[in-house]
Motif scaffolding. Structure first.
Motif, PDB file in Angstrom:
ATOM      1  N   CYS A 229     -35.490  -5.170  -9.422  1.00  0.00           N
ATOM      2  CA  CYS A 229     -36.519  -6.013  -8.793  1.00  0.00           C
ATOM      3  C   CYS A 229     -37.904  -5.526  -9.205  1.00  0.00           C
ATOM      4  O   CYS A 229     -38.370  -4.485  -8.729  1.00  0.00           O
ATOM      5  N   THR A 235     -42.351 -10.313  -4.713  1.00  0.00           N
ATOM      6  CA  THR A 235     -41.041  -9.688  -4.466  1.00  0.00           C
ATOM      7  C   THR A 235     -41.129  -8.467  -3.557  1.00  0.00           C
ATOM      8  O   THR A 235     -40.144  -8.106  -2.923  1.00  0.00           O
ATOM      9  N   GLY A 289     -33.823 -11.843  -4.994  1.00  0.00           N
ATOM     10  CA  GLY A 289     -34.661 -11.028  -5.875  1.00  0.00           C
ATOM     11  C   GLY A 289     -35.835 -10.385  -5.180  1.00  0.00           C
ATOM     12  O   GLY A 289     -36.742  -9.854  -5.848  1.00  0.00           O
TER      13      GLY A 289
END
Length: 555
Positions: A229, A235, A289
């Motif tokens: 990631c 994210t 994600g």
């Protein structure tokens, strides 16, 4: 070398600015001044930033080349004079502490043989020690009074009495014995202790090149592994919630006694104890994600005097051959308590594999250089252990909400542990900057890395619960892709006081990497974070790597 005071560091930075202005006024480049002073351009750049010291010869050359008619030399002399005064103060402080140690040792026999009045005697002798002078110790004592249900001042008196009886040599000997307990033995004992299972979770272990198997003390889930990631604002979504109260701490007589012992021994051997805020994990969502969740904040004493004691208790039991673990039985008694982190204190740690691209050279073909550290004996936890660098608690500096992002902690730890930013080392003093990571305050290597987005990549590779102390460890990978960084700044990378030594490894040396993975001296989270980072490097099919084949399983 003693740490510079803020006043000396500020004067050094001002001198660097004066040099930069004088050089620019004279129409000189850094390279031209560097040639005249028999230095390289990078050294001049760091002197202008106030990050490197220079001798009389350099300043004489700079004064002449810049045509300042002695102004630079005069400013340098002022810096030297102030530095000399600070060194005198530091020597006097060292002598005073040495005298205090002698006083404590000379009165130890009387204190241990004459039990009546021990507490008052201990307090009288400690008037000039951190027990009464250090606000961080004072905050920890206050927390202990509240957690144990004691009246104010009880913890101070208890620690004073225990301090008077501390045998410093014995404490250091015990620390050395604990340091000899290997990672494999720790993992095996904890696997046996947590023999019960919880669906969806297992203990992480890896196999290297189909041969050696390395067990760990990290409990995790398949969907927490091999994340890859890349940490961006989209994210990297851990969020601080001010409305979350820290889990309550209620110490019984035995756990309070262990907390008193930790404080007394910490004072006796001079270990740094800084009671600053730490993030604790309340909720976690790893999907789509993203790494998302909610964080609360508590003071270090809450962790340092409770769950952080589990490691020394375990290592002490293994070193002495005993099997009793009363604190573990209280704080982290079974697998359900490990994985149900929302119902207990679960401090967040961040640990990273740092891979720095190098061009071909004496080491061989183009590769990544990786770093590991041997932790010093002056840290509160994981002393004398092999660890990845950077490594640190996830904690706020100035902005509780913005600092909750994982990437912020990784960048801060890089500045502190690799690039020498003392001002972001929260163990060295109070944080007074409104924005410690403001671009104007960054080190030159970090400034260079952040100038172009393709120079630095930071990923979260895996997540796990550390059964040694109950922490939630976030494994990361730092990749510096531009070879120019190592050429220009490799010589400036230097570990801080938390390390006793720094070791480097090549990603094109599979045998050394395999030996590193199986080393017995690792911290609890070390093999987990290392192998998750290495697996991510191999999945990118990068020509800079020739790594051993690593497979994981959950047991």
């Amino acid at each position: 070398m003693a740490r510079e005071s803020e006043q000396v560091a500020l004067l050094r930075r001002k001198l660097g600015v004066r040099l930069q202005l004088a050089r620019a006024t004279a129409g000189l480049t850094q390279s031209q001044l560097a040639i005249a002073a028999f230095r390289d351009r990078t050294t001049v750049a760091h002197i202008e930033k106030g990050r490197l010291r220079a001798d009389d010869g350099f300043w004489a050359t700079a004064d002449q080349m810049c045509g300042t008619d002695g102004a630079l030399l005069t400013a340098y002399a002022e810096l030297q004079a102030m530095q000399a005064k600070e060194e005198v103060k530091q020597r006097e402080a060292v002598l005073a502490e040495a005298q205090a140690q002698l006083d404590r040792l000379s009165s130890l026999d009387a204190a241990t043989s004459e039990r009546t009045g021990t507490e008052e005697h201990g307090l009288a002798r400690l008037d000039t020690t951190p027990l009464n002078e250090d606000r961080h110790v004072g905050a920890a004592l206050g927390w202990l009074d509240r957690a144990a249900g004691w009246s104010p001042g009880t913890a101070r008196r208890a620690v004073a009495a225990r301090f008077a009886a501390v045998d410093v040599g014995q404490v250091r000997d015990l620390a050395l014995h604990r340091g000899r307990v290997g990672q494999r033995e720790v993992a095996e004992v904890l696997r046996s202790y947590y023999s019960d299972t919880v669906d969806g979770y297992g203990t992480y272990e890896v196999t290297v090149d189909g041969g050696a198997t390395v067990g760990t003390s990290v409990v995790t889930r398949p969907d927490w592994l091999d994340l890859g990631c890349v940490l961006t604002p989209d994210t990297d979504r851990l969020r601080f919630s001010a409305s979350l109260p820290a889990p309550a701490a209620r110490l019984d007589e035995q756990s309070a006694d262990r907390a008193v012992n930790r404080l007394a021994e910490t004072l006796a051997i001079g270990t740094r104890l800084i009671d600053l805020p730490l993030y604790w994990l309340a909720e976690l969502d790893v999907s789509g994600g993203n790494v998302a969740g909610r964080l609360g904040v508590t003071q270090f004493a809450h962790f340092g005097l409770t769950l952080d004691l589990l490691e020394s208790e375990l290592l002490g039991a293994l070193a002495s051959g005993t099997s009793e673990l009363p604190l573990r039985d209280k704080y982290l008694p079974d697998m359900a308590s490990v994985v149900d982190f929302s119902r207990r204190l679960c401090i967040v740690g961040v640990v990273a594999v740092c891979a720095i691209a190098r061009p071909p050279g004496p080491h061989g073909d183009a590769d990544y250089l990786m770093l590991a550290q041997r932790r010093s004996g002056h840290v509160v936890n994981a002393a004398r252990r092999l660890a990845l660098i950077p490594r640190g608690f996830h904690q706020p500096l100035a902005d509780y909400r913005d600092d909750a992002r994982i990437r912020v902690t990784v960048l801060r730890e890089m500045e502190e542990e690799l690039f020498g930013r003392d001002d972001v080392d929260n163990t060295s003093g109070d944080q007074r900057s409104a924005d410690p990571m403001h671009p104007s305050r960054l080190s030159e290597p970090m400034t260079w890395l952040l100038e172009h987005p393709d120079r630095l990549r930071i990923e979260c590779t895996g997540l796990g619960l550390n059964t040694v102390n109950g922490n939630h460890d976030i494994a990361c990978l730092i990749v510096i892709e531009d070879e120019q960084f190592w050429t220009q700044y490799g010589g400036l990378i230097e570990a801080n006081w938390e390390s006793s030594s720094l070791h480097r490894y090549s990603t094109r040396d599979p045998e050394s990497i395999a030996d590193l993975i199986t080393d017995e001296a690792w911290t609890a989270e070390g093999p987990f974070a290392l192998t998750q980072g290495l697996r991510r490097l191999t999945t990118t099919n990068n020509p800079r790597t020739d790594l051993p084949h690593i497979t994981w399983s959950l047991t």
